[in-house]
Motif scaffolding. Structure first.
Motif, mmCIF file in Angstrom:
data_model
loop_
_atom_site.group_PDB
_atom_site.id
_atom_site.type_symbol
_atom_site.label_atom_id
_atom_site.label_comp_id
_atom_site.label_asym_id
_atom_site.label_seq_id
_atom_site.Cartn_x
_atom_site.Cartn_y
_atom_site.Cartn_z
ATOM 1 N N ALA A 61 47.386 70.316 -17.955
ATOM 2 C CA ALA A 61 46.874 69.322 -18.889
ATOM 3 C C ALA A 61 46.315 70.022 -20.130
ATOM 4 C CB ALA A 61 45.789 68.472 -18.236
ATOM 5 N N ARG A 62 46.766 69.578 -21.286
ATOM 6 C CA ARG A 62 46.302 70.103 -22.572
ATOM 7 C C ARG A 62 45.403 69.042 -23.206
ATOM 8 N NH1 ARG A 62 50.475 72.240 -27.061
ATOM 9 N NH2 ARG A 62 50.700 73.762 -25.373
ATOM 10 N N TYR A 63 44.245 69.481 -23.697
ATOM 11 C CA TYR A 63 43.297 68.554 -24.306
ATOM 12 C C TYR A 63 42.946 68.978 -25.717
ATOM 13 C CZ TYR A 63 42.538 66.698 -19.629
ATOM 14 O OH TYR A 63 42.712 66.138 -18.387
ATOM 15 N N TYR A 64 42.949 67.994 -26.627
ATOM 16 C CA TYR A 64 42.487 68.153 -27.994
ATOM 17 C C TYR A 64 41.089 67.530 -28.064
ATOM 18 C CZ TYR A 64 47.439 69.030 -28.769
ATOM 19 O OH TYR A 64 48.708 69.544 -28.702
ATOM 20 N N LEU A 65 40.428 67.653 -29.198
ATOM 21 C CA LEU A 65 39.071 67.146 -29.371
ATOM 22 C C LEU A 65 39.007 66.283 -30.620
ATOM 23 C CD1 LEU A 65 36.064 67.241 -28.492
ATOM 24 C CD2 LEU A 65 35.852 69.325 -29.858
ATOM 25 N N ALA A 66 38.413 65.073 -30.486
ATOM 26 C CA ALA A 66 38.334 64.157 -31.627
ATOM 27 C C ALA A 66 37.079 63.307 -31.557
ATOM 28 C CB ALA A 66 39.562 63.251 -31.654
ATOM 29 N N LEU A 67 36.731 62.753 -32.712
ATOM 30 C CA LEU A 67 35.641 61.793 -32.817
ATOM 31 C C LEU A 67 36.213 60.382 -32.901
ATOM 32 C CD1 LEU A 67 33.315 63.425 -35.502
ATOM 33 C CD2 LEU A 67 32.777 63.056 -33.084
ATOM 34 N N SER A 68 35.536 59.445 -32.282
ATOM 35 C CA SER A 68 35.900 58.034 -32.400
ATOM 36 C C SER A 68 34.795 57.318 -33.166
ATOM 37 C CB SER A 68 36.049 57.402 -31.016
ATOM 38 O OG SER A 68 36.255 55.996 -31.144
ATOM 39 N N PRO A 69 35.157 56.483 -34.157
ATOM 40 C CA PRO A 69 34.131 55.748 -34.886
ATOM 41 C C PRO A 69 33.557 54.579 -34.077
ATOM 42 C CG PRO A 69 36.290 55.123 -35.676
ATOM 43 C CD PRO A 69 36.496 56.243 -34.686
ATOM 44 N N THR A 70 34.190 54.247 -32.963
ATOM 45 C CA THR A 70 33.768 53.108 -32.154
ATOM 46 C C THR A 70 33.681 53.493 -30.679
ATOM 47 O OG1 THR A 70 34.282 50.831 -31.515
ATOM 48 C CG2 THR A 70 36.144 52.282 -31.901
ATOM 49 N N GLN A 71 32.914 52.717 -29.940
ATOM 50 C CA GLN A 71 32.855 52.874 -28.485
ATOM 51 C C GLN A 71 33.592 51.736 -27.786
ATOM 52 O OE1 GLN A 71 28.503 53.291 -27.986
ATOM 53 N NE2 GLN A 71 28.950 55.298 -27.125
ATOM 54 N N GLN A 72 34.275 50.904 -28.547
ATOM 55 C CA GLN A 72 34.976 49.740 -28.002
ATOM 56 C C GLN A 72 36.283 50.172 -27.333
ATOM 57 O OE1 GLN A 72 33.918 46.505 -27.879
ATOM 58 N NE2 GLN A 72 35.729 46.103 -26.656
ATOM 59 N N VAL A 73 36.297 50.185 -26.018
ATOM 60 C CA VAL A 73 37.474 50.557 -25.243
ATOM 61 C C VAL A 73 38.057 49.305 -24.614
ATOM 62 C CG1 VAL A 73 38.259 51.805 -23.181
ATOM 63 C CG2 VAL A 73 36.653 52.885 -24.764
ATOM 64 N N VAL A 74 39.368 49.151 -24.734
ATOM 65 C CA VAL A 74 40.073 48.038 -24.091
ATOM 66 C C VAL A 74 41.184 48.644 -23.241
ATOM 67 C CG1 VAL A 74 41.491 45.990 -24.468
ATOM 68 C CG2 VAL A 74 39.591 46.491 -26.022
ATOM 69 N N PHE A 75 41.162 48.349 -21.946
ATOM 70 C CA PHE A 75 42.215 48.835 -21.062
ATOM 71 C C PHE A 75 43.451 47.953 -21.207
ATOM 72 C CE2 PHE A 75 38.855 50.612 -17.966
ATOM 73 C CZ PHE A 75 38.879 51.844 -18.588
ATOM 74 N N ASN A 76 44.563 48.588 -21.577
ATOM 75 C CA ASN A 76 45.833 47.882 -21.693
ATOM 76 C C ASN A 76 46.550 47.869 -20.349
ATOM 77 O OD1 ASN A 76 45.725 47.372 -24.546
ATOM 78 N ND2 ASN A 76 46.120 49.549 -24.863
ATOM 79 N N ILE A 77 47.409 46.890 -20.158
ATOM 80 C CA ILE A 77 48.238 46.809 -18.956
ATOM 81 C C ILE A 77 49.356 47.836 -19.070
ATOM 82 C CG2 ILE A 77 49.761 45.333 -17.575
ATOM 83 C CD1 ILE A 77 46.844 44.394 -17.574
ATOM 84 N N ASN A 78 49.490 48.689 -18.066
ATOM 85 C CA ASN A 78 50.604 49.626 -18.004
ATOM 86 C C ASN A 78 51.818 48.834 -17.516
ATOM 87 O OD1 ASN A 78 52.545 51.381 -16.645
ATOM 88 N ND2 ASN A 78 51.091 53.025 -17.063
ATOM 89 N N PRO A 79 52.893 48.743 -18.315
ATOM 90 C CA PRO A 79 54.041 47.910 -17.923
ATOM 91 C C PRO A 79 54.704 48.342 -16.614
ATOM 92 C CG PRO A 79 54.449 49.002 -20.047
ATOM 93 C CD PRO A 79 53.066 49.368 -19.611
ATOM 94 N N GLN A 80 54.662 49.634 -16.302
ATOM 95 C CA GLN A 80 55.267 50.097 -15.053
ATOM 96 C C GLN A 80 54.409 49.755 -13.845
ATOM 97 O OE1 GLN A 80 55.138 53.311 -17.222
ATOM 98 N NE2 GLN A 80 57.270 53.328 -17.874
ATOM 99 N N LEU A 81 53.093 49.704 -14.034
ATOM 100 C CA LEU A 81 52.178 49.416 -12.920
ATOM 101 C C LEU A 81 51.853 47.931 -12.795
ATOM 102 C CD1 LEU A 81 49.574 52.298 -13.455
ATOM 103 C CD2 LEU A 81 51.465 52.249 -11.810
ATOM 104 N N GLY A 82 51.863 47.224 -13.927
ATOM 105 C CA GLY A 82 51.476 45.818 -13.927
ATOM 106 C C GLY A 82 49.970 45.617 -14.014
ATOM 107 N N HIS A 83 49.229 46.681 -14.212
ATOM 108 C CA HIS A 83 47.769 46.627 -14.356
ATOM 109 C C HIS A 83 47.331 47.872 -15.132
ATOM 110 C CE1 HIS A 83 47.392 49.709 -11.183
ATOM 111 N NE2 HIS A 83 48.263 48.995 -10.487
ATOM 112 N N PRO A 84 46.072 47.902 -15.603
ATOM 113 C CA PRO A 84 45.606 49.095 -16.316
ATOM 114 C C PRO A 84 45.613 50.330 -15.404
ATOM 115 C CG PRO A 84 44.131 47.251 -16.713
ATOM 116 C CD PRO A 84 45.075 46.831 -15.611
ATOM 117 N N GLU A 85 45.753 51.498 -16.009
ATOM 118 C CA GLU A 85 45.759 52.744 -15.245
ATOM 119 C C GLU A 85 44.366 53.135 -14.757
ATOM 120 O OE1 GLU A 85 47.968 56.093 -16.923
ATOM 121 O OE2 GLU A 85 48.935 54.658 -18.274
#
Length: 138
Positions: free
Chosen positions: A81-105
């Motif tokens: 696993a390779r990781y980069y580092l970034a800043l987010s201007p918001t803390q608003q996280v929304v879990f999207n539905i993974n189309p292969q799973l049918g639910h969020p990961e």
């Protein structure tokens, strides 16, 4: 020789020291930073950004530290696993539905300080957190 499978993700920070927070995602009992497999023809950096968008809906990351990254030692069945580092201007996280799973990961997210993150992360990811802290000062 077995070729490692590369996944890419981002250690995401919100805020500035001493009040900055890291984003962790939980899948079952396991906490991690957002990440996923690099697809054929995709750069690891592009894959990391795509995975963050797909998993959290965060799409306005600021890579103030450039494209520096850290990688884990191989784990599982040859995954790195390779990781980069970034800043987010918001803390608003929304879990999207993974189309292969049918639910969020993921099942949960938390914005945590360094010590809270270190307590939740496994030994494989603690060096990643330490790397991010060393660069960001958070």
């Amino acid at each position: 020789m077995i070729k490692n499978i590369l996944s890419a993700g981002v250690v995401i920070l919100h805020g500035t020291a001493p009040d900055c927070r890291y984003l962790l995602l939980r899948s079952y009992r396991y906490w991690d930073f957002p990440k996923g497999i690099v697809e054929t023809g995709e750069s690891p950096f592009s894959a990391a950004c795509r995975e963050v968008r797909e998993e959290t809906s965060l799409d306005q990351l600021d890579f103030v530290w450039g494209h520096a990254f850290v990688e884990t030692a191989p784990y599982g069945r040859g995954k790195v696993a390779r990781y980069y580092l970034a800043l987010s201007p918001t803390q608003q996280v929304v879990f999207n539905i993974n189309p292969q799973l049918g639910h969020p990961e993921h099942h949960q997210y938390r914005w945590l300080n360094y010590h809270e993150c270190r307590a939740l992360l496994g030994a494989r990811l603690q060096p990643v957190l330490d790397w991010a802290r060393g660069i960001s000062g958070c």
